[in-house]
Design an enzyme around this catalytic site. Structure first.
Site, short mmCIF file in Angstrom:
data_model
loop_
_atom_site.label_atom_id
_atom_site.label_comp_id
_atom_site.label_asym_id
_atom_site.label_seq_id
_atom_site.Cartn_x
_atom_site.Cartn_y
_atom_site.Cartn_z
N ASP A 179 -5.53 7.80 -1.43
CA ASP A 179 -6.41 7.07 -0.51
C ASP A 179 -7.83 7.58 -0.70
O ASP A 179 -8.28 8.49 -0.02
CB ASP A 179 -5.97 7.27 0.94
CG ASP A 179 -4.65 6.60 1.26
OD1 ASP A 179 -4.46 5.44 0.84
OD2 ASP A 179 -3.80 7.23 1.92
N HIS B 219 2.14 4.54 -3.03
CA HIS B 219 1.89 5.98 -2.90
C HIS B 219 2.97 6.85 -3.52
O HIS B 219 2.69 7.99 -3.91
CB HIS B 219 1.78 6.36 -1.42
CG HIS B 219 0.42 6.17 -0.82
ND1 HIS B 219 -0.74 6.45 -1.48
CD2 HIS B 219 0.05 5.74 0.43
CE1 HIS B 219 -1.78 6.20 -0.68
NE2 HIS B 219 -1.32 5.77 0.47
N HIS C 239 0.84 -1.20 0.00
CA HIS C 239 0.00 0.00 0.00
C HIS C 239 0.87 1.25 0.00
O HIS C 239 0.70 2.16 -0.83
CB HIS C 239 -0.90 -0.04 1.23
CG HIS C 239 -1.72 1.18 1.47
ND1 HIS C 239 -3.10 1.16 1.52
CD2 HIS C 239 -1.39 2.47 1.74
CE1 HIS C 239 -3.56 2.36 1.77
NE2 HIS C 239 -2.53 3.19 1.91
N GLU C 240 1.81 1.31 0.94
CA GLU C 240 2.63 2.51 1.08
C GLU C 240 3.57 2.70 -0.11
O GLU C 240 3.77 3.82 -0.57
CB GLU C 240 3.43 2.45 2.39
CG GLU C 240 2.57 2.44 3.64
CD GLU C 240 1.62 3.62 3.74
OE1 GLU C 240 1.96 4.72 3.25
OE2 GLU C 240 0.52 3.44 4.29
#
Length: 367
Positions: free
Chosen positions: A330, A321, A317-318
């Site tokens: 998000d 980004h 997820h990170e």
């Protein structure tokens, strides 16, 4: 999650008019953005006042994460300089799905105003005419009538994204760099994106036990990413793809494919730094213009190694980004929200970090 950006603008003089005002939002909530100054001197910070007003006859509950009321942890402003987008340099935070406690109450007729220092969150180092607009969109923006206290909430608009936005505020900044200069942040990102570094894992403020846990989590993240990349490369988009990214189109499929290729490349070739100094209740956060440093927080340590909302999935997820990787946002949090987003707005789903995480975690397993 506030910090003083190393790219914080030092601005100079000049002049221009302004255009701002309270404009239509959703559910009767209107937003106004008012600059404290429209002509900025050499020692000025770029500060705006953001006011939200409930013009409806009913109480409105607005997701705190989509407001600046508790600090900024998302790119809530659209900022342009001479017509070109200005990069956001603040944090992006992975959180669990929102509960009722995560919503801010605006009573009928009530207003709330907060100051935001934009020059600590956006690269405003180059001279020019700046246009600033508040815009927050999410299916979870307003609390629905069927929410459960202490549990996941139902968005007021279902899976369709609600929007809060203001008129555009105009200002002129005589920055430390002359008009027409390339953004130093974007130049740095181009260099970082083109470099091939020796793969390495480093730690900051992590105990020996934490380092061991993170090493295992990185390994899990790499396994998830490799599996995701293989799935996308094979070219057959089955239930797994459709569950998290929606109806298949060649454009969206190619976007997701490029994202996982970039995430895999980052884990395989970049020097990843994991920082354990965060004491927030969230899972983790990053500054998207500062690859490849990931800050892990309290929820990360209690998460399983693999599976839904896992340590490995959090790192995927990170990593997604970072602007130098996939540049995701998000839009929604949680499996339920991500699955609904894939149905209602696949274009947002392919830009949503949790959607990438859940596809990679693949729990329960889908083909």
């Amino acid at each position: 999650m506030s910090r003083n950006s190393i790219w914080k603008a030092v601005v100079g003089m000049a002049a221009l008019g302004l255009a701002f005002g309270a404009q239509a939002g959703s559910n009767g909530v209107k937003v106004a953005v008012t600059p404290e100054k429209n002509m900025l001197g050499a020692s000025d910070n770029v500060v705006v006042n953001v006011t939200m007003t409930n013009t409806s006859n009913s109480p409105q509950y607005v997701l705190k994460w989509r407001t600046p009321f508790a600090g900024m942890s998302a790119p809530l402003f659209e900022v342009q300089r001479d017509g070109a987008a200005v990069p956001y340099t603040g944090a992006l935070v992975k959180r669990p799905a929102p509960t009722q406690a995560d919503y801010y109450l605006l009573k009928p007729g009530a207003s709330h105003t907060v100051k935001v220092e934009l020059s600590a969150l956006y690269d405003m180092s180059v001279s020019g005419d700046y246009a600033v607009r508040y815009r927050a969109a999410s299916p979870d923006l307003f609390l629905g009538n069927k929410s459960r206290i202490g549990g996941e909430v139902t968005a007021a608009g279902g899976a369709t994204a609600d929007v809060l936005e203001s008129d555009t505020a105009s200002l002129y900044i005589e920055g430390r760099l002359p008009r027409g200069s390339a953004s130093p942040i974007m130049q740095a990102l181009k260099l970082q994106g083109g470099e091939v570094q020796a793969a390495a894992l480093s730690f900051s403020s992590c105990s020996a036990s934490q380092q061991s846990t993170i090493t295992s989590a990185i390994s899990a993240a790499k396994t998830m990413t490799n599996n995701s990349n293989t799935y996308m490369t094979n070219g057959v988009m089955g239930t797994r793809y459709k569950k998290w990214f929606g109806t298949v189109t060649s454009t969206r499929q190619n976007t997701v494919k490029s994202h996982y290729a970039a995430i895999k490349n980052a884990f395989d070739t970049k020097n990843v730094i994991v920082d354990c100094n965060c004491t927030d209740s969230a899972y983790a956060y990053v500054y998207p213009t500062q690859p490849y440093r990931i800050y892990v927080c309290k929820a990360f340590w209690s998460a399983p190694l693999t599976g839904t909302d896992s340590k490995g999935g959090t790192l995927v997820h990170e990593m997604s980004h970072f602007n130098a990787v996939a540049g995701t946002d998000d839009h929604v949090y949680g499996q339920s929200g991500a699955a609904s987003l894939a149905i209602s707005n696949p274009n947002l789903a392919v830009d949503n970090a949790d959607s990438h995480e859940y596809f990679s975690e693949n729990t329960p397993a889908l083909n």
